[in-house]
Design a protein around this motif. Structure first.
Motif, PDB file in Angstrom:
ATOM      1  N   PHE A 140     -23.594 -54.517 -22.144  1.00 53.45           N
ATOM      2  CA  PHE A 140     -23.139 -53.865 -24.073  1.00 53.45           C
ATOM      3  C   PHE A 140     -21.623 -53.585 -24.388  1.00 53.45           C
ATOM      4  CE2 PHE A 140     -27.069 -51.670 -21.536  1.00 53.45           C
ATOM      5  CZ  PHE A 140     -27.699 -52.285 -22.570  1.00 53.45           C
ATOM      6  N   GLY A 141     -21.363 -54.883 -23.753  1.00 56.24           N
ATOM      7  CA  GLY A 141     -19.739 -55.130 -24.141  1.00 56.24           C
ATOM      8  C   GLY A 141     -18.968 -53.538 -23.448  1.00 56.24           C
ATOM      9  N   ASP A 193     -27.345 -55.982 -25.222  1.00 56.55           N
ATOM     10  CA  ASP A 193     -26.160 -56.176 -24.006  1.00 56.55           C
ATOM     11  C   ASP A 193     -25.895 -57.952 -25.000  1.00 56.55           C
ATOM     12  OD1 ASP A 193     -24.874 -56.756 -21.359  1.00 56.55           O
ATOM     13  OD2 ASP A 193     -26.211 -57.993 -21.201  1.00 56.55           O
ATOM     14  N   LYS A 194     -26.156 -58.953 -25.064  1.00 50.97           N
ATOM     15  CA  LYS A 194     -25.353 -59.911 -24.926  1.00 50.97           C
ATOM     16  C   LYS A 194     -24.925 -59.835 -26.702  1.00 50.97           C
ATOM     17  CE  LYS A 194     -28.918 -62.890 -22.181  1.00 50.97           C
ATOM     18  NZ  LYS A 194     -29.726 -64.164 -22.307  1.00 50.97           N
ATOM     19  N   THR A 195     -25.593 -59.403 -27.981  1.00 48.85           N
ATOM     20  CA  THR A 195     -25.119 -59.025 -28.880  1.00 48.85           C
ATOM     21  C   THR A 195     -23.827 -58.360 -28.383  1.00 48.85           C
ATOM     22  OG1 THR A 195     -27.310 -59.265 -29.733  1.00 48.85           O
ATOM     23  CG2 THR A 195     -25.426 -58.048 -31.126  1.00 48.85           C
ATOM     24  N   LEU A 196     -23.826 -57.410 -28.217  1.00 51.81           N
ATOM     25  CA  LEU A 196     -22.737 -56.822 -27.760  1.00 51.81           C
ATOM     26  C   LEU A 196     -21.268 -57.099 -27.379  1.00 51.81           C
ATOM     27  CD1 LEU A 196     -23.568 -52.718 -27.323  1.00 51.81           C
ATOM     28  CD2 LEU A 196     -22.845 -54.179 -29.567  1.00 51.81           C
ATOM     29  N   ARG A 197     -21.804 -58.326 -26.042  1.00 52.90           N
ATOM     30  CA  ARG A 197     -20.614 -58.697 -25.195  1.00 52.90           C
ATOM     31  C   ARG A 197     -20.056 -59.658 -26.026  1.00 52.90           C
ATOM     32  NH1 ARG A 197     -21.963 -59.532 -18.935  1.00 52.90           N
ATOM     33  NH2 ARG A 197     -23.561 -57.399 -18.616  1.00 52.90           N
ATOM     34  N   ASN A 253     -11.225 -47.525 -34.454  1.00 53.97           N
ATOM     35  CA  ASN A 253     -12.513 -46.060 -34.522  1.00 53.97           C
ATOM     36  C   ASN A 253     -13.841 -46.225 -34.096  1.00 53.97           C
ATOM     37  OD1 ASN A 253     -10.767 -43.421 -34.515  1.00 53.97           O
ATOM     38  ND2 ASN A 253      -9.870 -44.746 -36.212  1.00 53.97           N
ATOM     39  N   VAL A 254     -13.777 -47.787 -33.769  1.00 49.35           N
ATOM     40  CA  VAL A 254     -16.281 -47.595 -33.955  1.00 49.35           C
ATOM     41  C   VAL A 254     -16.601 -46.750 -32.455  1.00 49.35           C
ATOM     42  CG1 VAL A 254     -15.288 -49.904 -32.196  1.00 49.35           C
ATOM     43  CG2 VAL A 254     -17.498 -49.714 -33.821  1.00 49.35           C
ATOM     44  N   GLU A 255     -17.767 -46.688 -32.809  1.00 49.07           N
ATOM     45  CA  GLU A 255     -19.093 -45.530 -31.855  1.00 49.07           C
ATOM     46  C   GLU A 255     -18.472 -46.490 -30.573  1.00 49.07           C
ATOM     47  OE1 GLU A 255     -22.040 -44.184 -34.116  1.00 49.07           O
ATOM     48  OE2 GLU A 255     -21.437 -45.388 -35.768  1.00 49.07           O
ATOM     49  N   ARG A 256     -18.746 -45.798 -29.404  1.00 43.66           N
ATOM     50  CA  ARG A 256     -18.411 -46.273 -28.516  1.00 43.66           C
ATOM     51  C   ARG A 256     -19.831 -45.174 -27.810  1.00 43.66           C
ATOM     52  NH1 ARG A 256     -12.968 -45.312 -28.792  1.00 43.66           N
ATOM     53  NH2 ARG A 256     -11.895 -47.338 -28.728  1.00 43.66           N
ATOM     54  N   LEU A 257     -20.397 -45.093 -28.519  1.00 48.67           N
ATOM     55  CA  LEU A 257     -21.412 -44.381 -27.784  1.00 48.67           C
ATOM     56  C   LEU A 257     -23.321 -45.035 -28.509  1.00 48.67           C
ATOM     57  CD1 LEU A 257     -23.307 -42.478 -25.865  1.00 48.67           C
ATOM     58  CD2 LEU A 257     -22.673 -40.778 -27.585  1.00 48.67           C
ATOM     59  N   ILE A 258     -23.865 -45.276 -27.987  1.00 48.72           N
ATOM     60  CA  ILE A 258     -25.331 -45.620 -28.612  1.00 48.72           C
ATOM     61  C   ILE A 258     -25.922 -45.405 -27.534  1.00 48.72           C
ATOM     62  CG2 ILE A 258     -26.712 -47.960 -29.144  1.00 48.72           C
ATOM     63  CD1 ILE A 258     -24.542 -49.647 -28.789  1.00 48.72           C
ATOM     64  N   ILE A 259     -27.543 -44.598 -28.461  1.00 47.48           N
ATOM     65  CA  ILE A 259     -28.113 -43.606 -27.601  1.00 47.48           C
ATOM     66  C   ILE A 259     -29.494 -44.276 -27.936  1.00 47.48           C
ATOM     67  CG2 ILE A 259     -29.370 -41.352 -27.394  1.00 47.48           C
ATOM     68  CD1 ILE A 259     -26.998 -39.681 -28.551  1.00 47.48           C
ATOM     69  N   TRP A 260     -30.762 -43.926 -27.040  1.00 41.51           N
ATOM     70  CA  TRP A 260     -32.149 -45.322 -27.365  1.00 41.51           C
ATOM     71  C   TRP A 260     -33.117 -44.461 -26.611  1.00 41.51           C
ATOM     72  CZ3 TRP A 260     -32.049 -51.264 -26.832  1.00 41.51           C
ATOM     73  CH2 TRP A 260     -33.146 -51.337 -27.458  1.00 41.51           C
TER      74      TRP A 260
END
Length: 311
Positions: free
Chosen positions: A114-115, A101-105, A79-86
């Motif tokens: 963003f993975g 992007d590289k970190t999430l991949r 159930n990990v979060e799938r929405l990131i608001i910046w």
């Protein structure tokens, strides 16, 4: 340091994870209903587009509340979060987004931007762009998010309604905000001012900033509220100096000139090399952010804003 997830036995013991999941899902649902009922049709279309993207991302599941309970790590990972608001994304260097992007991949092992997470970047490119020291106009444009290869995978959703106009009940304030908003948009659309070669120029609306024939500046010189409600937005220190000199020239009285210290410390004077580098002429030309200019011109009744004392 918090323990890694895989180092736990049966339960999630990572305090950062526990704190992040410690919320009341029912209270948040009620709060969401209140917000949805007050947004505009334009905002609702953006909201629906974002939530549609989230729901189609490998099967969206609501995060489970974790108030006074401990969940197994496998349930959390499902159930990990799938929405990131910046928010205010245009002011950030594109390297920040590329690093995320590289970190999430790397974490998700998903070869997608963003993975595979849905990332909402909010902001207005008409406002401040990334601050790059000693950079040219081209360098600053190159640092923005829309210069990154990630921009090709972005879907642009635009909002045009000024919410400040709807939140104010004062007709005069609404008209003033509307006028200012139109002026800001005209600058962003390159409809205000003239074309230049990249050098900064000063253009101040006469009815807003520059005193008219009745000299309201002089008549309100002793009224601090008059200056607190006004500001001149300038892109460079040279423009600030130009505006300051102009307004100071409108105030009658004798002008006095004050000079900054123009010699190095006595301890440093022992070095012949320092004495040759840091000459008086050189020190008089130093003008950088956070420091006042070498020549300070003052008159009686001139308003002064003290930013900080560096001593």
């Amino acid at each position: 340091m918090p323990m890694q997830l895989h180092s736990s036995t049966d339960d999630t013991e990572n305090q950062l994870v526990l704190d992040e999941l410690d919320y009341d899902v029912f209270a948040m649902a009620e709060e969401l209903k209140r917000y949805i009922s007050s947004i505009t049709n334009e905002q609702r279309r953006v909201y629906d587009a974002i939530m549609d993207a989230v729901s189609k991302n490998c099967g969206w599941r609501d995060l489970l509340p974790l108030r006074s309970r401990r969940y197994r790590k496998d349930i959390y990972m499902e159930n990990v979060e799938r929405l990131i608001i910046w928010d205010e994304a245009p002011v950030m260097h594109r390297y920040c987004f590329e690093a995320l992007d590289k970190t999430l991949r790397s974490i998700t092992h998903v070869p997608k931007p963003f993975g595979g997470k849905v990332v909402v970047l909010g902001g207005d490119f008409r406002q401040i762009l990334p601050v790059v020291l000693k950079a040219s106009r081209q360098d600053i444009v190159h640092a923005t998010i829309n210069s990154s290869q990630l921009w090709e995978d972005c879907k642009v959703l635009k909002l045009h309604t000024n919410m400040r106009l709807q939140s104010s009940s004062n007709p005069s304030e609404v008209e003033e905000v509307k006028k200012f908003a139109h002026w800001i948009l005209s600058i962003g659309n390159e409809e205000a001012g003239e074309q230049n070669d990249g050098e900064a120029s000063v253009e101040i609306p006469e009815d807003m900033l520059i005193p008219d024939s009745e000299d309201p500046l002089l008549s309100n010189i002793s009224n601090p509220d008059y200056f607190q409600g006004r500001a001149v937005l300038a892109p460079t220190n040279d423009c600030v100096q130009f505006v300051n000199d102009y307004l100071c020239s409108l105030i009658p009285g004798e002008e006095k000139l004050y000079l900054s210290a123009d010699s190095i410390c006595k301890d440093e004077m022992n070095s012949e090399e320092n004495a040759q580098i840091y000459t008086t002429e050189f020190l008089n030309t130093v003008s950088c952010s956070g420091l006042p200019s070498h020549r300070l011109k003052l008159k009686e009744n001139v308003p002064v804003m003290l930013i900080r004392n560096i001593d």
